[in-house]
Motif scaffolding. Structure first.
Motif, short mmCIF file in Angstrom:
data_model
loop_
_atom_site.label_atom_id
_atom_site.label_comp_id
_atom_site.label_asym_id
_atom_site.label_seq_id
_atom_site.Cartn_x
_atom_site.Cartn_y
_atom_site.Cartn_z
N MET A 66 -61.99 26.75 -65.80
CA MET A 66 -61.29 26.15 -64.66
C MET A 66 -61.51 24.64 -64.58
SD MET A 66 -61.75 29.11 -61.79
CE MET A 66 -60.47 28.44 -60.73
N GLY A 67 -62.20 24.08 -65.60
CA GLY A 67 -62.43 22.64 -65.62
C GLY A 67 -63.51 22.18 -64.66
N GLU A 68 -64.40 23.07 -64.26
CA GLU A 68 -65.47 22.78 -63.30
C GLU A 68 -66.79 22.54 -64.05
OE1 GLU A 68 -65.20 26.36 -60.98
OE2 GLU A 68 -63.47 25.61 -59.85
N GLY A 69 -66.92 21.34 -64.59
CA GLY A 69 -68.07 21.03 -65.42
C GLY A 69 -69.41 21.07 -64.70
N GLU A 70 -69.47 20.49 -63.52
CA GLU A 70 -70.75 20.45 -62.79
C GLU A 70 -71.23 21.85 -62.41
OE1 GLU A 70 -72.92 18.01 -62.23
OE2 GLU A 70 -71.64 16.59 -63.29
N GLN A 71 -70.31 22.70 -61.96
CA GLN A 71 -70.69 24.07 -61.59
C GLN A 71 -71.15 24.84 -62.83
OE1 GLN A 71 -67.96 22.45 -60.65
NE2 GLN A 71 -67.39 22.92 -58.56
N ALA A 72 -70.46 24.61 -63.95
CA ALA A 72 -70.87 25.26 -65.20
C ALA A 72 -72.28 24.81 -65.60
CB ALA A 72 -69.87 24.94 -66.31
N LEU A 73 -72.55 23.52 -65.46
CA LEU A 73 -73.88 23.00 -65.80
C LEU A 73 -74.97 23.65 -64.96
CD1 LEU A 73 -73.44 19.17 -66.36
CD2 LEU A 73 -74.32 20.85 -67.98
N GLU A 74 -74.70 23.83 -63.68
CA GLU A 74 -75.69 24.48 -62.80
C GLU A 74 -76.05 25.87 -63.33
OE1 GLU A 74 -74.36 24.61 -58.73
OE2 GLU A 74 -73.81 22.49 -58.77
N GLN A 75 -75.02 26.64 -63.69
CA GLN A 75 -75.27 28.00 -64.19
C GLN A 75 -75.97 27.97 -65.54
OE1 GLN A 75 -74.94 30.62 -62.28
NE2 GLN A 75 -74.15 29.26 -60.69
N LEU A 76 -75.54 27.06 -66.42
CA LEU A 76 -76.15 26.98 -67.75
C LEU A 76 -77.61 26.57 -67.68
CD1 LEU A 76 -73.22 25.39 -69.75
CD2 LEU A 76 -74.22 27.65 -70.13
N GLU A 77 -77.92 25.63 -66.81
CA GLU A 77 -79.31 25.20 -66.69
C GLU A 77 -80.20 26.35 -66.23
OE1 GLU A 77 -79.16 21.67 -64.29
OE2 GLU A 77 -78.32 20.50 -65.94
N GLN A 78 -79.69 27.17 -65.32
CA GLN A 78 -80.48 28.33 -64.87
C GLN A 78 -80.57 29.39 -65.97
OE1 GLN A 78 -79.87 29.83 -60.88
NE2 GLN A 78 -78.86 27.90 -60.33
N ALA A 79 -79.50 29.56 -66.73
CA ALA A 79 -79.50 30.58 -67.78
C ALA A 79 -80.33 30.16 -68.99
CB ALA A 79 -78.06 30.87 -68.22
N MET A 80 -80.31 28.87 -69.31
CA MET A 80 -80.99 28.39 -70.51
C MET A 80 -82.46 28.13 -70.29
SD MET A 80 -78.02 25.78 -71.83
CE MET A 80 -78.81 25.26 -73.35
N GLY A 81 -82.85 27.81 -69.09
CA GLY A 81 -84.25 27.48 -68.85
C GLY A 81 -84.61 26.14 -69.46
N ARG A 82 -85.87 25.88 -69.60
CA ARG A 82 -86.35 24.59 -70.11
C ARG A 82 -86.83 24.67 -71.57
NH1 ARG A 82 -83.95 21.68 -66.67
NH2 ARG A 82 -84.65 21.79 -64.55
N GLN A 83 -86.92 25.86 -72.11
CA GLN A 83 -87.43 26.06 -73.46
C GLN A 83 -86.30 25.88 -74.48
OE1 GLN A 83 -90.71 27.65 -73.89
NE2 GLN A 83 -91.12 27.52 -71.71
N PRO A 84 -86.63 25.47 -75.70
CA PRO A 84 -85.61 25.47 -76.76
C PRO A 84 -85.09 26.90 -76.97
CG PRO A 84 -87.57 24.29 -77.47
CD PRO A 84 -87.91 24.96 -76.17
N LEU A 85 -83.81 27.00 -77.25
CA LEU A 85 -83.19 28.32 -77.41
C LEU A 85 -83.36 28.85 -78.83
CD1 LEU A 85 -79.83 27.69 -75.55
CD2 LEU A 85 -81.83 28.89 -74.69
N PRO A 86 -83.45 30.16 -78.97
CA PRO A 86 -83.45 30.75 -80.32
C PRO A 86 -82.06 30.58 -80.94
CG PRO A 86 -83.43 32.46 -78.65
CD PRO A 86 -83.59 31.17 -77.93
N SER A 87 -81.98 30.68 -82.25
CA SER A 87 -80.71 30.43 -82.95
C SER A 87 -79.60 31.36 -82.48
CB SER A 87 -80.91 30.55 -84.46
OG SER A 87 -81.35 31.84 -84.80
#
Length: 124
Positions: A66-87
């Motif tokens: 829907m072109g909602e970058g900031e809202q997507a970032l909020e969800q991604l930051e919570q989903a990804m956490g602060r650790q490097p992601l596995p491949s």
């Protein structure tokens, strides 16, 4: 209500089969380009279980659709956490890069693409 109590409540409200069915329904909405409907499904799943990382990832994809970058970032930051992601999760860096571009942050988007490459992503 504590976070553990929320998770317990969601297990009482939804069975695993019901949760899976809603995830499939939301995913179908995403694939069909029905992003507003997908957002409703995934937001409801998160309301029932705030720790549902898969629902957060999918909600981020709906926001991007829907072109909602900031809202997507909020969800991604919570989903990804602060650790490097596995491949296996490296593709999330590309979602983050897209969200950052939509939010007018191209330098950070380049960093997200570099993180994707470092995590095992491949250039095509």
């Amino acid at each position: 209500m504590a976070e553990g109590e929320n998770a317990s409540l969601s297990r009482q409200v939804l069975s695993q089969d019901q949760r899976r069915a809603l995830l499939v329904l939301g995913s179908l909405f995403l694939r069909m380009g029905l992003f507003a409907r997908a957002k409703k499904v995934f937001a409801a799943l998160i309301a029932l279980e705030p720790t549902d990382v898969l629902a957060r990832r999918c909600l981020a994809a709906a926001h991007l659709g829907m072109g909602e970058g900031e809202q997507a970032l909020e969800q991604l930051e919570q989903a990804m956490g602060r650790q490097p992601l596995p491949s296996r999760d490296a593709g999330l860096y590309l979602l983050k890069a897209r969200a950052l571009c939509l939010s007018g942050r191209p330098d950070e988007a380049k960093n997200a693409v570099n993180a994707w490459i470092a995590a095992g992503g491949q250039r095509q």
